[in-house]
Structure formats: C-alpha cells, structure tokens
Design a protein around this motif. Structure first.
Motif, PDB file in Angstrom:
ATOM      1  N   SER A 105       7.142  -5.061  -2.751  1.00 43.08           N
ATOM      2  CA  SER A 105       8.053  -6.117  -2.290  1.00 43.08           C
ATOM      3  C   SER A 105       8.248  -7.163  -3.369  1.00 43.08           C
ATOM      4  O   SER A 105       9.365  -7.662  -3.589  1.00 43.08           O
ATOM      5  N   ASP A 158      14.026  -3.273   1.457  1.00 42.09           N
ATOM      6  CA  ASP A 158      12.564  -3.306   1.538  1.00 42.09           C
ATOM      7  C   ASP A 158      12.132  -2.753   2.886  1.00 42.09           C
ATOM      8  O   ASP A 158      12.204  -3.442   3.901  1.00 42.09           O
ATOM      9  N   GLU A 159      11.748  -1.478   2.873  1.00 37.68           N
ATOM     10  CA  GLU A 159      11.329  -0.803   4.093  1.00 37.68           C
ATOM     11  C   GLU A 159      12.270  -1.106   5.244  1.00 37.68           C
ATOM     12  O   GLU A 159      11.856  -1.639   6.278  1.00 37.68           O
TER      13      GLU A 159
HETATM   14 MG   LIG Z   1       6.080  -5.074   1.176  1.00 37.39          MG
END
Ligand SMILES: [Mg+2]
Ligand SMILES: Nc1ncnc2c1ncn2[C@@H]1O[C@H](COP(=O)(O)OP(=O)(O)OP(=O)(O)O)[C@@H](O)[C@H]1O
Lengths: 351, 798, 216
Positions: free
Chosen positions: C44, C162-163
């Motif tokens: 991240s 991000d995911e």
């Molecule tokens: Mg992360």
C-alpha cells in the motif's frame, strides 16, 4: 427588643449612646448646666406641683394599695418621669424634654405593666401646676381646679389592664428632709422631695377578668433633682408604709459598696412630719425571690427604734417586676410585727 | 475493577485535553452567566427587603392622608386618645449634589432604629436638637461625607438619610407636618376606632412586597430571562462536547463491556464522571458568575436607583442559596447535555455496527419533526399572549417564539443549503454544499445557539436604540426651558420669580405633590399656562382645546403609564383625590418614571394642596443670554452651583442615566454572542473525527490540504451567515414584542420601533467573525494534517 | 514508458527501518501489473507513493516525464486530479454526494468530464438505476463499482487499485475485477493493482513481489 430598650434607657439619661451608665438609670451622672437643689429654698405651691425644666430629672409618683369589692388585694402605680437633655424647654420636636411614664396594676397572682414615652414640646405629654394636670398620651392625673393636688382623677391603661380612680387627700402635704431638701448621700447629693401620703382612693380597675370596684389608700411622691445619686450608689430600696394606727413612714436606703445611706420620715396621724437622719432606719432583707433571673429581696425587716418600729414587710406579689426601659421591682406590701398595715416597696439597681 | 475502569475512562481526557477544557468551560460559562444574573437579582431583592424592614415600611399598618400631609396635631390628638403611633416625615433632599430620601422619625417611638453601635459616642441631645444628625450608609454619604451632621450607619438603606423628625421638619421646611403615621403593634385595651377619631386619614396595611419590589419585578424578570437564555446557550456547548466525548469513547466502552464490566456499572461510572466534571465546572462557574455580577452590580444598582428609586447597594454578598442553585444548575445542565450519550451507552451493543447514519437526521424526518415542534411552539406562544395579556404572556410568547424559531432552524438551513447546492456549478462547490448538509445535524445545536444569541442582540439592540431615539426626542420636548433653577425656600422662590420677571422671557413654576393614584404612589404636577407647553409638551393623545381646558382647571393631563395601567384616555375621568375628579384631556409620554402622574393647572394644584413648595422654575430666555443670566441669578441670590442647571447639562445627565440603564443588557448581549461562538467551536471539534472519512476521499482525488482547510473555514462562515440572515427577522420580531408587549406591561409605555441596518451589518460581521474563529482551529488542523494520517483512513478498518 | 520508480526509499516518521528500500520498477502504457506481498510488506505504501499521496526521502518516481520530487503539494494534487486515479479497499466514496455525483466528481475535478462516457460507464457497471442513492445506501460491491467508475470516468493514464476486492466475497470480487479489467483495457489505461490473491495476479500482464522492502 432588648437592644431597643437599652437604647431608650441611654437616650433617657442623656448619655452618649454606648457610654457606661452611671448608677441606676444614669442618675449618678454629673449635672453640668442643670440647676442644683439648694438647702433653704422654700417650696411654693401650687407652682412646685408643675415641672422644673432646669432640673435634669423629675417625677410624679403615685402608688396605692387597694382592696376590691371581690375581697382581693390589689395595688396600682402611676408614674410620670421627666428627663431633660438640656436645662430648657422649647416648642415643637426640638424640645430637649423627654417624658416617660409607667403604670402597673398588681394582683396577688399577676402583675400588669405598661410604659409610655413622649417628646416634650408637641403636647403629647406634660404637666401644668394650676389647675394641676399631668398627662402622657391618654394617661392622666388631673386635679380639680382650685383644689391643687387634693382631689385627683387618675387614669391609665395598657394592653391588658386599665384603671380609673378618684383620690381625695385627707391630710397636708409632707416635706421630706430639711423642708423638702432631701439629702441622698454623705457627699451631699440631694433632691427636692415632698409627698401627699394621705389619699383615700375609690374607683375601678379592669382586667380581662372584668371590672372591679376598689378602694384603698394612695401616696403621691414628688421629687426633682439634677444629680440625685452619688456616683458609687447603685440603687435603692424605698418604702412608703401606712400603718393601721394612722401613722405613716417613708424610708429608703441608697446602696453603695458599704453600709449604704438611709433616710426616713415619720408622719404622725395628724400629718406632722419628723425627718430622721442617716442610720436611724435599718433595713434587713429576710428572703429573696428569683425574679427575671435576679435575686430580689421580697421580705424585709424594717426597724426604726426612735418610733418603736420593728416590723416585717412582705411583698403581696413577689413577681411585681417592672419590665420597662429601666427595669425595677415595685409592688404593694403587707406589714406585720409591731405595727400592721399596707404600703408600697420599690427596689432598683438589682442586676 | 471499578478503579481500573474509571482510570480507563479518565485516560481519555489526557489525550483530549481540549475537550476537557471545552466541557468544563462550557458548563462554567453557562453556570456563570446564570448565577451572575441570579446573584444580581438576589442582591437587589435583598436590598429592597432590608430597606423595607429597616425603614419600617413593612412595620404594619400605616395612616396616610389623601393630600400627602398630616398635621402633627392630628398625631398628638390620636396619641391623647390612647393610640400607640409613630410619626414619619419624609421628602426629597439635595445633599452632595444628589437627591436623596430624607426620612425623619421620632426616635422615641420608631420601631426600626439603626443598631445602637452606630450611635455610640453620639449625645442624644445632638440627635434631637438642631442642627441634628443625619444617619446614612457609606454609599449614600459619598457626596456629603464632610457634613458634620453625618453619622455613618450601614443599617440605613442606600439612598436614604435617616434623621430625627425635628431635624427633618427643619430641613424639609415642613413645620408641623407629617407624611405618615405608623400604627404600632401593641395597643392598649378599649380604644376608640381610628376611623371615628380621624376620619380624614386612611389606614393601609402594607402589602407583602414593598413598592420597590413591585415596581422592579419587571426589570428582574427581564434579567432572569436573559440569564436563562445565557444558560441555554451555554448548554449547547456542553451538549456538543458531551456528545463528542461519548462518541469517541464508544470503542473503549465496548472493550470494557467485552472485558466483563456490566452495563449498569459502566453507566454509573460515566455518571460519576459527569457529576465530578459538573461540580468542578459549577464551582468555576460560580467564581465566574460572582466576578461578572460584581462587575455589573454597580450599574444595575444605579439603574434601579435611577429608574425606580429602589434602594440597592453596590456591594455583593455571597449567599448560600445562590451557591447551591448555581451548582444545581451545573449538575442539571451536565445531566441534560449528557443524557443522550448516556442513553446511547445504556443501549450500546457490544459488537460494533460500524458506519454512522450521518445523513438521515438533517434531510429526513428529524429536521421535519423539529420544525413542526417549532411551529407548534410559536403558535403556543402566540396563544399565550392572547390568553394572558401582560408581562407573563409576553415572556411566554417570547420563549415560544425563540425556541420555536430555533427548532425551525435546521430545516431552514438545510433548505438554504439545498438551494445553494442546486445552483452550484463546480464539483467542489457542489461537494461543499452537500457536505455542509451532512454536517448540519451535528452543528444545528450550535447554530441554534448562535441564532438565539444573534436574535437577542438584534431584538434587544433594536429596542434599546429605538428607546434611546424616542427618549432623546422626548427630552427635547420635555426640557424646553433654557434654565432650571431650584430655590432654597418658598420665600427665596418668590423672590427669584420677581427678580426674573423683567429679565427672562418667561418663568415657569414647577410644582408637584405626592399623591395616591388608583391605590399606588403617584405624582400631581401643576403646569403653567404657557406657549412652552402648548408647543412642546409630548402629547400622544389629546382632545381639541386641551391646553385651554387644563388652564381653566376643567381637565387634567395624565402620563402614558397611568393611561395604560388604568385604561384612561381623553374623555375619561381621573380621580385625583376622593373629592376631586377631572376629565382627562390628554395623555403625554413620560419615560424613565414608572409612577403614574397627573398634571393640572397651577391654580387648581394650589387650591387643593396649598402647601406645595414653589421653589423650582423653568426659565425661558434667549439661549445666547442664558449663561449670563444663570451667573447673575447665582450671584444675586447666592445660590449654590447645583441649584441652576442648564438644559444641555440636564439632557446630558438624563442620557447618561439612560445609557447606564442598559449597560447590563449590552454586556450580557456580548457575553451571549461569545458563548454562541464557543458553541460552534466545540461542535466543530466534536465533528472532527467524523470529518476525516468525509474529506479524505476528496483529498485523494486531488484537493490539497490547504484547499480543504480553506473550504472548512468557508463552510463555517457560510453557516454563520445563513444563521445570521435567518436571525434578522427573528430579532425584529423579538424587538417588536419587546417594544409593544413587554415594555407596555413592564414600564407602561409603548415605543415606536426604528430600524438600524448599520447595527445589523455590524452584527452580521460579528457572526462571521464568531463562525470564522470557531472554524479556525479545525481548519488549521486540517491544513497541517500529515498525509499519512489521511491515508490510514483508506488502509485501516475502522 | 509511463511510470518509472527508481531506487525509492520510504521511512515512516518515527519508524526505525524503512518500509521500502531502494525499490525500482517500471510500467508501460496500457500495461497491467500486479503487486503481491505479505501483509505489512509495504504494498500500500508503494501504491500511495505512486499515487502522489505521500512523499519519500530518496529515489525518484516519474510519470509520463513528470518527476514527483519536483512537485509541491499543489502539483501532486494536480497529478491526482488528472493523470492518476485510485481505487481503495474501502472509504472510496464521498459520503455527502450521490452515486451520480460521485461518478462524475473526479472527472469534473480534473476537467475531463464527459457525460456520455460517464453514462456509458454507469450503464456498464450496472449503476444506472442507483444514481440518486448515497454511498451508505449501497452494498460493498456496488460501492466498489462506483469507485471504479469514478476513476475511469477521468480516463486516467494510470489506474491504481489497492485490493479493490478485498472486502468482497470471492464471486462478487471476481465480477467486479472482471469489469474493471475489461474497462481498463477499453480505455487503454495502465493498471497497478495491489493484491494478495495469486489467482488475480495471474490474470494481469506482469506481476511483482514485494518482500523485505524490495521488489523481486
Ligand atoms: Mg495494504
Ligand atoms: N502511516 C503510517 N505510519 C507509520 N507506519 C505505517 C504507516 N502506514 C503503514 N505503516 C507501516 O508500514 C508497513 C507497511 O505498511 P503497508 O500498509 O504498506 O503494508 P501492506 O503491504 O499494504 O500490508 P497489507 O497487505 O496488510 O495491506 C507496516 O509495517 C505498517 O505498520
């Protein structure tokens, strides 16, 4: 109420507020600017029945032990005091003359008191010599015109009592001391002092129990001075006694730290007066009663050897307390012993 | 367990000291303003009561004469009939440049003399005989403390000089006269009735409250209303903070519950914490209140003395009841503010349901329900005024109007925001408006506080300014003479009148007597028949030929107070004395005087009251010559400086008194506004934690933190501006009620309403400043926020 | 080359060791790249650096010739408004705005708003009927589709994610991801996707692994 009474007391004796009172009721203070009694000045009537504004203190003092138609014993007191803040009289509120009066009705089991105060100058209170009239509010002692003080009409009323009496004098006026100049201490303090001790009294008294016709004997004292007490004299015990024999006696003792100063006048049944010097009269308390938290002698042994007098004088009502601006004890007494009769007793200065 | 749980609870404050400060300060401010007002009221009331008892005003029944004077012979006659009485002679006296009330009593019979300690060292002779002694408190004696007659006594009420009746007779020059006679409590048996003995006198039993208390009730009601307003505004702060604190500690509460602390136990702990805070804040508030009261009391005292003649000392004493009521208010306030949080705590589920329903309140049912309740309140207030006219109805209406408007506020603001949002062009603008609507539920309490403070400011300000404008105009009419002179005696008065006859254009005698009008103290004035009055006198209603009829003695003028109180208007009749009734020919305005007043021609006045002094005169003269004339007059009669006053000086001092009257109002206004600003700040801080999820996405999408900070500030400014705009009509409504309902009931006069747009602008700016200052801190925080902090929003599960 | 990350080192304030140490990677236009790694490895963080959301102490990132280290905060914000778009695991949407407003917001902010394109996106993402709803009234999958739509409405050169499906169940996640990959290909944007899932990583052009602060 107490603070107020104290304030009045101070006001009446003309002292700076808060200063320590001298003697009883401030009577021992010096008399700056006021007239002083002089030996040898002849009293003249009816002028001297009236007020003497140049003197600091003066009173018209009438006491009478009475008996009611109901068979009970009573006593009444009617007193008008004049107190001068300055030796003069002025009209209106600015008059320095202050008047105070006490009236009392004593029953065997109860004692009623009332007090009145008035400023001079506005007509609320005052005394005129001829025709004789003394009043404060609605209380009055009024003479029949032309008869001096020989015939009086006497009224007073309080919250719970009233009286309305007629007085008729049967004897002459009595001058105490040296032709009315009555010495009060070895230091020479003196006052003018005369009495009419021989009134026959009739009339009515009224309480919430009702109205009762009464009769008895009355005694008027007239006294004025500017400094009647010496500084160390704290009070007095004063007796006016009428014996069944027809004789009468006035006697007092001024108490100081020592043996005190006594004086008496023996009044024969014919009205003749014999003044007696300091020490001739002995007074001995026999019994005290607690009145208003103080011990007041209410039975006395009174001895006057010169006239064969040895009697016991006892209060008719030992609780005859005058809770007025200057509190004192005053009430009718009964006489037993070598002589019998009735009279009045006044005791001041018991703290 | 308890100890640990409590410590865990308290640990929050160490991390959030600002919240602690906000909470305590808010509560302290609320309590402080409330108790300041209470202290002032209690002090004033205690002063009246003390004055009444010390002066013997409440000493029992009193004999008075319809013409105000009883001959002292009557007193003596009643005394000789056996009645136990005490005479009083009183009147105004000029001492040390001020008019004081001289009360002369017979020190032998008066039932309420000063304590004897004040008298120590004073000879009775000096008190009873000329020149006499004057007893006064230190405050009263300020102007004449060099007077050798003065005796200081704290027992004598402010504004009163106590003296022996003989001295009073001389000073007031009323020989043989009495003002009233007190009937003493102990009377002998068998008295003839007073009604038979003195039929000319009337016996009145004193009412339970004194004149002063009666007259000043309305003033105190005003103050109390202000106190309550301050308290309400202060509560908004506490409410906001308490809500925040509970919200922020939710996870902690959950953890504690999960660790086995029973819900009831936890609630008790939170309550204990709240109580502790309330007591601390309450004590602080009391200190604050005491300081505020001490600062304001001298002005209030001056007002009460000047306007009502009510005796109030300038000093403040600490009263146990006041302390207790202050603390009670703090605790109750904290309880009210924390109630919602505690209620939520009681029902707190152990397992979190994340995601707060932010929107629903503002746009949904909540705001609409509030608005409906608000409308109902306004309606109820209106009905209250209809049903119970007068002061109470007026205040109920005000309360309804203000609270109702406050409840309407969220819906109105939301509507404004919606409108703005619709008209917004850019995406940022659109977002900002939308975002404000989300914020609104959290801010609405603070905005309500601001609305109330602003409306009160506009309303009270409009009232005071309208009053002042009217008052100034009225002064011009009333004070038409160029000079005013006061003689020392009637003889000197007559001499001055003769002397002036050839030197001035006109000499207008000013003569008055104190009388009883419709059972209340009033004044009777004599008016000269002169063009000065015909042209200038401020008549608000009149019959044709009013002045001719008054001059002929056929009719009277009455002041507005009396007219409104007794509903007497031209054509009606007014009873001046039992045997004296006149037609009302006109009504004039008469500000600054709560008493009723009647004006008749001077011959009529003198016919009924031959004793009225003739010592005051208005002098008409060419203004250019007035100064020289005043100088000549002073020299010729050896008059003291203060005996001659010129018009300008009189106007100036009247206006000064007027301004002093409203110092308190002004001060409370400013304080309330400050508190409202503080409420916005705490509300914004409360919303802070909820703000991040709102602004973080916008930041991620390309707005800078500086921009976000600026927008935050703008948002607050916009909300303050909208609130201020909405406060304007409310404030004007408030002013209208104050001028047309409250003033009429409280003082007896109706005032025209003037508008002061410049003041509104100033207030609008003040509101913006308050809003801006309140948002400055959160905006700065946002500006300085590290990006990592914002990023965590996206990365971490909340 | 669209993106060039060179020898970037990042240490969080107060941390002892850097999260990223000397990390380098590059991405071509229209290329899709998957970044995997253990939890806490710095995925991240790297994404945030590329998204110009946070600064770094050493190295250089260049996007289309723009060097990040030259940019001040306003410049970085400008980059976010125009060139890069982000989709996070959660808290993507602006709660105060409706779905329609959220969809248009980023594009309007970047001055690249095309109503037709936005409408097409909404259509394809199945959001056409939800335009007047607020984010809190949507399911997690719907919210993510709005986030993707909003990002693509901008027609960014680089999409960072991000995911994005980390909060969704597998089936929904796959559906959302399919949509995203389709749309990315259609717009020609490059994709930098952080994920834990090998299955997802396998569907992209290239994959990198982040371990102990280094890319492999
Ligand atoms: Mg992360
Ligand atoms: N704002 C921050 N301040 C300090 N340290 C941080 C911050 N954000 C992340 N870290 C730390 O940096 C490291 C890398 O975090 P990062 O969020 O990049 O990991 P990640 O690879 O995305 O993990 P995950 O797969 O769990 O999301 C972690 O050890 C984390 O604790």
């Amino acid at each position: 109420m107490n603070a107020r009474r104290r304030l009045l007391a101070l006001l009446l004796c003309g002292l700076p507020f808060g200063a320590l009172a001298q003697g009883f009721a401030g009577l021992g203070t010096t008399a700056e600017g006021f007239a002083i009694p002089e030996r040898g000045r002849a009293l003249t009537f009816p002028a001297d029945h009236g007020p003497h504004p140049a003197f600091r203190i003066e009173w018209w003092y009438l006491t009478a032990p009475l008996t009611g138609e109901d068979g009970r014993d009573y006593g009444i007191q009617w007193t008008l005091f004049r107190s001068a803040l300055a030796p003069e009289e002025r009209d209106g509120w600015s008059s320095p003359q202050i008047w105070m009066a006490h009236a009392a009705l004593t029953e065997p089991d109860r004692h009623h008191v009332a007090e009145r105060l008035a400023r001079g100058g506005i007509g609320q209170a005052g005394v005129t010599a001829a025709p004789f009239a003394a009043h404060i509010d609605d209380w009055q002692m009024t003479g029949t015109p032309g008869k001096g003080i020989d015939q009086l009409h006497l009224t007073a009323r309080g919250k719970d009592f009233a009286y309305d009496l007629r007085l008729e004098a049967s004897g002459p006026i009595v001058l105490h001391g040296d032709a009315g100049y009555s010495v009060k201490s070895p230091k020479g303090q003196a006052s003018y002092y005369y009495s009419q001790p021989g009134y026959t009294v009739t009339g009515t008294i009224e309480t919430e129990r009702g109205t009762v016709r009464v009769s008895g004997q009355g005694w008027l004292d007239r006294e004025w001075s500017s400094q009647p007490l010496a500084e160390d004299q704290r009070g007095w015990d004063w007796f006016s006694l009428s014996f069944d024999s027809g004789d009468k006696m006035m006697g007092f003792r001024l108490r100081d730290g020592g043996p005190g100063f006594t004086s008496a006048t023996w009044i024969g049944s014919d009205g003749s007066a014999k003044p007696l010097p300091d020490g001739a009269l002995t007074l001995e308390p026999l019994e005290t009663t607690t009145v208003e938290d103080r011990a007041i002698p209410t039975r006395w042994r009174v001895v006057l050897p010169a006239h064969g007098l040895d009697i016991t004088v006892g209060a008719m009502n030992p609780q005859a307390w005058m809770g007025t601006s200057f509190p004192y004890w005053e009430g009718p007494v009964t006489i037993t012993g070598s002589h019998t009769g009735r009279g009045y007793l006044e005791m001041t200065g018991y703290e | 367990m308890t100890r640990w749980a409590f410590l865990a609870l308290l640990s929050h404050w160490r991390r959030q000291p600002l919240q602690l400060v906000a909470m305590i300060l808010g509560l302290a401010l609320a309590t402080g303003l409330w108790s300041a007002v209470q202290a002032i009221n209690a002090e004033a009331r205690a002063s009246y009561a003390a004055a009444a008892s010390r002066l013997g005003l409440s000493q029992g029944p009193t004999l008075t004469s319809p013409d105000g004077t009883i001959p002292s012979d009557t007193y003596v006659a009643l005394r000789r009939a056996g009645w136990q009485l005490s005479p009083v002679l009183e009147g105004p006296i000029r001492l040390g440049g001020r008019t004081l009330r001289l009360v002369g009593v017979d020190v032998l019979s008066y039932p309420a003399l000063p304590d004897s300690s004040a008298l120590s060292g004073i000879a009775p002779l000096d008190v009873l005989t000329p020149p006499g002694r004057l007893f006064a408190s230190r405050v009263t004696a300020e102007g004449f403390d060099g007077d050798p007659r003065l005796v200081l006594s704290q027992d004598v009420p402010a504004g009163v000089v106590l003296t022996d009746i003989g001295t009073a007779e001389a000073l007031l020059d009323r020989p043989g006269a009495l003002s009233r006679i007190l009937v003493l409590p102990d009377q002998p048996m068998g008295l003839a009735p007073l009604a038979d003995l003195a039929p000319q006198l009337s016996l009145s039993s004193p009412s339970a409250t004194s004149d002063a208390a009666h007259l000043t009730d309305s003033f105190h009601l005003n103050l109390t209303a202000f106190g309550l307003l301050s308290f309400a505004v202060g509560l908004f702060i506490v409410h906001g903070t308490a809500g925040l604190v509970m919200e922020q500690r939710r996870p902690l509460f959950r953890t504690l519950r999960a660790l086995g602390l029973p819900a009831r136990h936890l609630t008790l702990l939170v309550l204990a914490e709240l109580l502790t805070l309330a007591l601390i804040a309450g004590l602080l508030g009391l200190v604050l209140g005491y300081l505020v009261a001490a600062a304001l009391l001298p002005d209030v005292a001056a007002t009460l003395r000047g306007l009502y003649g009510a005796p109030v000392e300038g000093g403040l004493t600490l009263r146990p009841l006041w302390v207790l009521s202050g603390l009670a208010m703090a605790v109750v306030g904290a309880g009210l503010a924390g109630a919602r949080g505690i209620w939520a705590l009681v029902r707190l589920p152990i397992l979190a349901s994340s995601g707060m329903a932010l929107r629903s309140v503002a746009s949904g049912l909540g705001a609409r329900h509030l608005a409906l309740a608000g409308l109902a309140l306004i309606l109820a207030g209106y009905l209250a005024l209809r049903l119970m006219p007068g002061l109470t109805g007026g205040f109920v209406m005000l309360a309804g109007l203000l609270l109702g408007a406050a409840l309407l506020l969220p819906l109105l603001v939301d509507a404004c925001l919606q409108l703005c949002q619709r008209r917004a062009k850019g995406p940022v603008a659109q977002w900002v408006w939308a975002d404000m609507r989300v914020q609104l539920p959290g801010l609405s309490l603070a905005l309500m506080a601001l609305l109330l403070a602003l409306a009160a400011n506009i309303g009270v300000g409009t009232m005071v300014s309208s009053f002042r404008l009217t008052f100034t105009g009225w002064l011009d009419q009333r004070l038409a003479s160029e000079l005013y002179v006061r003689a020392a005696s009637d003889e000197q008065g007559a001499a001055i009148e003769r002397w002036l006859a050839s030197r001035a254009d006109a000499v207008l005698p000013l003569r008055s007597a104190e009388i009883t009008l419709a059972g209340q103290p009033g004044e009777l004035y004599g008016v000269a028949d002169h063009a000065t009055y015909r042209q200038n006198w401020p008549l608000i209603a009149s019959e044709p030929g009013v002045w001719d009829r008054v001059a002929a003695g056929e009719a009277a003028l009455i002041n507005e107070q009396l007219a409104r109180r007794e509903n007497l208007w031209p054509g009606d009749t007014v009873t001046i004395a039992p045997d004296w009734t006149l037609t009302v020919a006109g009504v004039y305005s008469d500000y600054g005087n709560p008493k009723g007043q009647v004006m008749v021609s001077i011959p009529a006045l003198v016919a009924h009251h031959p004793e009225v002094p003739n010592r005051r005169f208005g002098i008409r003269v060419d203004p250019a010559k007035s100064e020289a004339l005043a100088r000549d007059l002073r020299q010729s009669f050896d008059l003291p400086e203060e005996s001659i006053v010129d018009q300008a000086a009189l106007k100036a001092s009247s206006l000064a008194i007027f301004d002093k009257t409203f110092v308190v109002t002004g001060a409370l206004n400013v304080l309330t506004l400050g508190v409202a600003g503080f409420a916005i700040l705490t509300a914004l801080l409360t919303l802070w934690t909820m703000r991040l999820p709102q602004v973080a996405p916008a930041w991620a999408l390309g707005l800078t933190r500086a921009q976000l900070g600026r927008l935050e500030l703008c948002r607050s400014l916009a909300l303050a501006a909208i609130t201020a705009l909405l406060a304007l009509p409310l404030g004007l409504a408030l002013a209208w009620v104050l001028l047309n309902v409250i003033n009429v009931a409280a003082f007896g006069w109706r005032l025209p309403m003037y508008l002061f747009p410049a003041d509104w602008l100033r207030l609008f700016l003040l509101a913006l400043i308050a809003g801006g200052l309140a948002a400055a801190l959160p905006a700065r925080r946002l500006h300085r926020l590290p990006p990592a902090h914002l990023l965590r929003i996206f990365a971490n599960e909340r | 080359m669209l993106l060039d990350v060179r020898s970037v080192t990042k240490t969080y304030p107060g941390a002892e060791r850097p999260v990223l140490k000397d990390v380098s990677l590059s991405l071509d236009r229209s290329e899709t790249l998957a970044l995997t790694g253990e939890s806490g490895s710095g995925k991240s963080t790297l994404l945030h650096l590329v998204g110009a959301l946070d600064g770094f102490e050493a190295g250089e990132i260049t996007l289309d010739g723009t060097s990040y280290s030259q940019l001040d905060e306003a410049g970085r914000a400008g980059l976010r408004r125009g060139a890069v778009a982000l989709v996070f695991q959660q808290f993507n949407l602006i709660p105060a705005l409706t779905v329609a407003q959220n969809l248009a917001f980023h594009a309007r902010l970047g001055g690249a708003y095309d109503p037709d394109w936005t409408a097409t996106l909404a259509q394809r993402l199945g959001l056409a009927d939800l335009g007047s709803r607020y984010p809190e009234q949507l399911s997690g999958g719907q919210q993510q589709r709005v986030a993707i739509g909003r990002a693509l409405a901008l027609r960014p050169r680089l999409l960072l994610a991000d995911e994005p499906t980390g909060n969704l169940d597998e089936a929904t996640g796959d559906a959302v991801l399919d949509l995203m990959l389709d749309l990315v290909r259609d717009t020609g944007a490059a994709l930098f996707l952080v994920t834990h899932s090998e299955r997802i990583a396998a569907r992209l052009d290239r994959r990198l692994h982040l371990g102990s602060g280094q890319v492999a």
